[in-house]
Design a protein around this motif. Structure first.
Motif, mmCIF file in Angstrom:
data_model
loop_
_atom_site.group_PDB
_atom_site.id
_atom_site.type_symbol
_atom_site.label_atom_id
_atom_site.label_comp_id
_atom_site.label_asym_id
_atom_site.label_seq_id
_atom_site.Cartn_x
_atom_site.Cartn_y
_atom_site.Cartn_z
ATOM 1 N N PRO A 87 10.528 0.124 -1.321
ATOM 2 C CA PRO A 87 11.482 -0.321 -2.347
ATOM 3 C C PRO A 87 10.942 -1.548 -3.094
ATOM 4 N N GLU A 88 11.321 -1.681 -4.333
ATOM 5 C CA GLU A 88 10.833 -2.788 -5.142
ATOM 6 C C GLU A 88 11.195 -4.138 -4.532
ATOM 7 N N SER A 89 12.361 -4.223 -3.901
ATOM 8 C CA SER A 89 12.766 -5.485 -3.289
ATOM 9 C C SER A 89 11.837 -5.870 -2.141
ATOM 10 N N VAL A 90 11.402 -4.880 -1.387
ATOM 11 C CA VAL A 90 10.488 -5.122 -0.273
ATOM 12 C C VAL A 90 9.119 -5.547 -0.805
ATOM 13 N N PHE A 94 0.818 -1.211 0.000
ATOM 14 C CA PHE A 94 0.000 0.000 0.000
ATOM 15 C C PHE A 94 0.855 1.266 0.000
ATOM 16 N N ASN A 95 2.131 1.108 0.302
ATOM 17 C CA ASN A 95 3.032 2.259 0.414
ATOM 18 C C ASN A 95 3.820 2.442 -0.879
ATOM 19 N N PRO A 96 3.536 3.487 -1.649
ATOM 20 C CA PRO A 96 4.247 3.680 -2.920
ATOM 21 C C PRO A 96 5.739 3.918 -2.747
ATOM 22 N N THR A 123 -8.884 -8.895 4.942
ATOM 23 C CA THR A 123 -7.539 -8.679 4.404
ATOM 24 C C THR A 123 -7.469 -9.066 2.924
ATOM 25 N N THR A 124 -8.155 -10.127 2.557
ATOM 26 C CA THR A 124 -8.105 -10.584 1.166
ATOM 27 C C THR A 124 -8.807 -9.603 0.231
ATOM 28 N N ASN A 125 -9.753 -8.855 0.747
ATOM 29 C CA ASN A 125 -10.395 -7.813 -0.056
ATOM 30 C C ASN A 125 -9.396 -6.766 -0.544
ATOM 31 N N TRP A 126 -8.277 -6.654 0.122
ATOM 32 C CA TRP A 126 -7.271 -5.649 -0.265
ATOM 33 C C TRP A 126 -6.523 -6.039 -1.538
ATOM 34 N N ALA A 127 -6.566 -7.300 -1.907
ATOM 35 C CA ALA A 127 -5.778 -7.765 -3.051
ATOM 36 C C ALA A 127 -6.066 -6.961 -4.310
ATOM 37 N N ALA A 128 -7.337 -6.695 -4.574
ATOM 38 C CA ALA A 128 -7.704 -5.975 -5.794
ATOM 39 C C ALA A 128 -7.149 -4.561 -5.806
ATOM 40 N N HIS A 129 -7.002 -3.964 -4.629
ATOM 41 C CA HIS A 129 -6.546 -2.574 -4.548
ATOM 42 C C HIS A 129 -5.056 -2.426 -4.819
ATOM 43 N N ILE A 130 -4.315 -3.500 -4.622
ATOM 44 C CA ILE A 130 -2.856 -3.405 -4.856
ATOM 45 C C ILE A 130 -2.419 -4.296 -6.028
ATOM 46 N N GLY A 131 -3.388 -4.850 -6.736
ATOM 47 C CA GLY A 131 -3.076 -5.632 -7.924
ATOM 48 C C GLY A 131 -2.485 -7.003 -7.650
ATOM 49 N N PHE A 132 -2.814 -7.577 -6.490
ATOM 50 C CA PHE A 132 -2.326 -8.919 -6.184
ATOM 51 C C PHE A 132 -3.278 -9.940 -6.784
ATOM 52 N N ASP A 133 -2.755 -10.816 -7.606
ATOM 53 C CA ASP A 133 -3.554 -11.787 -8.360
ATOM 54 C C ASP A 133 -3.867 -13.012 -7.501
ATOM 55 N N LEU A 134 -5.156 -13.256 -7.279
ATOM 56 C CA LEU A 134 -5.592 -14.394 -6.470
ATOM 57 C C LEU A 134 -6.080 -15.568 -7.307
ATOM 58 N N SER A 135 -5.920 -15.492 -8.628
ATOM 59 C CA SER A 135 -6.505 -16.516 -9.495
ATOM 60 C C SER A 135 -5.920 -17.909 -9.265
ATOM 61 N N ALA A 136 -4.739 -17.979 -8.686
ATOM 62 C CA ALA A 136 -4.125 -19.286 -8.416
ATOM 63 C C ALA A 136 -4.685 -19.938 -7.156
ATOM 64 N N PHE A 137 -5.609 -19.249 -6.486
ATOM 65 C CA PHE A 137 -6.130 -19.738 -5.205
ATOM 66 C C PHE A 137 -7.657 -19.811 -5.254
#
Length: 203
Positions: free
Chosen positions: A118-121, A113-115, A161-175
């Motif tokens: 760092p990309e590594s984090v 959520f924090n722009p 918490t899982t509702n947040w996935a869409a807001h940060i672009g985390f793909d849940l299709s594998a689950f």
């Protein structure tokens, strides 16, 4: 009782539990930026931690931290089954799952959520979420709910918490089992009412 919340934040889980338990609960929205409540107070003066949720009890005491609040609310109506009985193994399974969601799912979203992260984090957080969701998906493939055979506070927390996935672009299709769980929880009348009350969906 009064729940200090921010729409869609982790406080939603406590809000859901209260509605599932059939409790009367006053809501006071907290601005995430300025920490001002809708009632015109400085939230930091109420809760020095500055984080939602916070629950003001009828005796004036303040209870903080979502897992503690959810169990407290669930215990106001034991017949709801939102938290298993004291000193049962199932109760410790609930605490185990609440702890897992809190530390291994909830907190993994924070850097995303924090722009300024760092990309590594960000990459580490995504990889960790993928591992944890794989475990949850395996559990939910064989069980309708996370603990025992009925909806509990843990399901409310994972849904939130899982509702947040869409807001940060985390793909849940594998689950797929996790996605099916989201749909089951979202269809519950008390959950729908909480989402409407927080302005997250239309009535």
């Amino acid at each position: 009782m009064k729940l200090y919340f921010s729409p869609g934040a982790c406080s939603l889980a406590s809000h859901i539990v209260a509605r599932e338990a059939g409790l009367d609960l006053e809501l006071d929205e907290v601005g995430l930026g300025d920490k001002q409540t809708a009632s015109g107070k400085d939230f930091r003066a109420i809760n020095p931690k500055g984080c939602v949720p916070a629950l003001e009890l009828d005796n004036g005491e303040l209870l903080t931290e979502g897992p503690a609040i959810m169990q407290y609310l669930a215990d106001r109506n034991p017949a709801s089954g939102l938290a298993p009985a004291y000193d049962s193994l199932a109760r410790y399974r609930l605490q185990e799952m609440l702890g897992f969601i809190s530390t291994e799912v909830h907190k993994r979203y924070s850097p995303l959520f924090n722009p300024a992260s760092p990309e590594s984090v960000r990459a580490d957080s995504v990889a960790a979420l993928q591992r944890q969701y794989a475990l949850l998906d395996k559990r939910l493939a064989d069980h309708e709910w996370l603990v025992g055979d009925q909806f509990t506070a843990a399901d409310a927390y994972l849904f939130t918490t899982t509702n947040w996935a869409a807001h940060i672009g985390f793909d849940l299709s594998a689950f797929p089992a996790v996605l099916a769980h989201q749909k089951r929880v979202g269809a519950r009348p008390a959950v729908h009412a909480a989402l409407v009350a927080e302005g997250l969906i239309k009535p």
